[in-house]
Design an enzyme around this catalytic site. Structure first.
Site, short mmCIF file in Angstrom:
data_model
loop_
_atom_site.label_atom_id
_atom_site.label_comp_id
_atom_site.label_asym_id
_atom_site.label_seq_id
_atom_site.Cartn_x
_atom_site.Cartn_y
_atom_site.Cartn_z
N GLY A 273 0.83 -1.07 0.10
CA GLY A 273 0.08 -0.10 0.01
C GLY A 273 0.90 1.40 0.06
CG HIS A 447 -15.44 -8.53 -37.72
ND1 HIS A 447 -15.46 -9.44 -36.47
CD2 HIS A 447 -15.05 -9.50 -38.75
CE1 HIS A 447 -15.00 -10.73 -37.14
NE2 HIS A 447 -14.89 -10.41 -38.30
#
Length: 473
Positions: A273, A447
């Protein structure tokens, strides 16, 4: 530059030049403020210098190296593949320099004055900026504190020698033969996987029952599976106890499954952290600034502190310690100073781990939505059903789309797979604009692209999937 006790008047003082501070300074300057920004390090803060950018540069290099080793999978030949880590570090540094240089150019182009040094409050309207050459005193109308955070240092594992924080881990001169990582969050996993791809034997010690505890378990399990396949040892439920180092290695003792164990490696990386930079010589105690027990500054919805003309943003205020959150708050604070009605709205802050595969989340998970009292459904589409993902060698992965059962309103998504970090933005936009799964399904996606996965997940949600089989009711 005036030196000594003669005060210089400015509109806005920004303390900290990271992705919070520099964005705040630029936005404020655009709104007509006379701005000076101060930082003892290079502009760009932790993110650009010793965090997000250098780590992603090294991760990118590691991905390329791994791909070269598997060239035969694509019918290619790549003989004598090796690593010159000195050159890799040069590449990383060139990326950092390009980005920090760009930020400095932007600040100057917006007429923001840059001061390379520290800042200390004298009172709530004045601060002294100082470095080895000068110590000017400024009287400001408003101030934005954006001092960021630093790695948490644990008493049994003091940084130094062969015990590293993320900062030192990004600048090793060589690829270590072995590495122990304490902390299986996104920083530990990103850097652990990066070194693993370069050939390091990596051991991860995580106190929770899964790595990447901030993400859904089915996402973290996908990453864990990939890591174990690469011979990374992951020990969950592990409590690190201490470390002894020599000039050649470090031995870490830990407890797991009720047993005391130890592991020896070239280095120990501690990633448990980060701590907010609100202590030290900043002088918040001199201006009676309200700071909570975690060292965080409490702010309102315009990032205003307990002192109305002083604002705070980024890692030093409550909430996720994310660079993009800091940049968002920076614009809100700058606009509030200019008298605009801007307020923070944390409805959908994306979270991303640049693991392999990447993990990204935005909005609610299915569990969180139900805890909020929402009646939701989820649709899960596999990357293996997407042509582009398969051509990229990224068939492992999925998108889980969360929507309200009655209205179809999109409220969240979780993605684990190649380019998840880029894909998550479409869902963030959908949440912000109030889009439904039908809106996404009816949007024509090019696509072959990974973006089609989002469309396919939406089609699955409305009940007529094309590229997967709908689950039985």
């Amino acid at each position: 530059m005036v030196v000594g006790d003669a005060s210089l008047d400015i509109d806005l003082l920004v303390i900290g030049a990271g992705p919070g501070g520099y964005v705040a300074a630029i936005r404020a300057a655009q709104l007509g403020q006379k701005v000076i920004i101060a930082d003892k390090a290079k502009v760009g803060g932790v993110c650009l210098n010793v965090g997000c950018i250098p780590s992603k540069a090294l991760i990118n290099a590691a991905h390329h190296y791994e791909s070269m080793q598997h060239a035969a999978d694509y019918g290619l030949s790549a003989d004598n593949v090796g690593v010159n880590f000195g050159k890799v570090q040069e590449y990383k540094s060139s990326v950092v320099n390009k980005m920090t240089g760009g930020v400095e150019m932007l600040l100057k182009a917006n007429k923001v004055q840059i001061f390379n040094g520290e800042a200390m409050f004298i009172n709530d309207t004045e601060a002294r900026l100082f470095n080895e050459q000068e110590s000017p005193r400024y009287r400001f109308k408003n101030c934005i504190i954006a001092t960021g955070s630093r790695p948490i240092e644990l008493k049994p594992f003091p940084f130094g020698g062969r015990i590293l924080s993320s900062t030192e881990a990004l600048s090793l001169p060589e690829v270590p033969k072995s590495l122990v990582v304490i902390g299986g969050g996104y920083i530990g996993i990103e850097l652990g996987q990066m070194y693993s791809k370069f050939g390091t034997k990596v051991t991860v010690l995580e106190g929770a029952d899964t790595i990447l505890p901030g993400f859904d378990k089915d996402m973290s399990q996908l990453v864990a599976k990939k890591m174990k396949k690469a011979n990374v040892e992951i020990v969950t439920g592990a409590m690190a106890k201490g470390a002894e180092q020599t000039d050649k290695d470090v031995t870490v003792t830990y407890e797991a499954g009720g047993e005391q164990k130890s592991v020896t490696a070239d280095y120990l990386l501690v990633t448990v952290g980060r701590r907010p930079n609100t202590d030290g010589e900043l002088g918040l105690d001199l201006i009676d600034m309200k700071v909570n027990e975690r060292g965080l500054i409490e702010v309102d919805d315009q990032c205003r502190t307990s002192i109305p003309h002083i604002y705070a943003i980024g890692d030093i205020v409550p909430g996720a310690a994310l660079a993009h959150k800091a940049s968002y708050e920076a614009k809100v604070a700058a606009e509030a100073i200019a008298g605009m009605p801007s307020k923070v709205d944390y409805k959908c802050i994306p979270a991303v781990a640049f693991s392999d595969p990447e993990c990204a989340s935005v909005g609610y998970t299915e569990t969180e939505a139900k805890e909020k009292g929402l009646k939701v459904k989820s649709s899960k589409f596999p990357f293996g059903g997407n042509g582009r993902a398969v051509t990229l060698g990224g068939a492992d992965g999925f998108m889980k789309l969360i929507h309200e059962a009655d209205t179809g309103l999109v409220v969240g998504a979780q993605i684990a797979g190649v380019e998840a970090s880029n894909m998550i933005a479409e869902i963030g936009l959908a949440i912000e604009m109030g889009a439904t799964v039908e809106d996404i399904a009816l949007t024509i996606h090019a696509h072959p692209t990974l973006a089609e996965i989002t469309m396919d997940a939406a089609e699955l949600a409305i009940g007529h999937p094309i590229h997967t089989i709908a689950p039985k009711a």
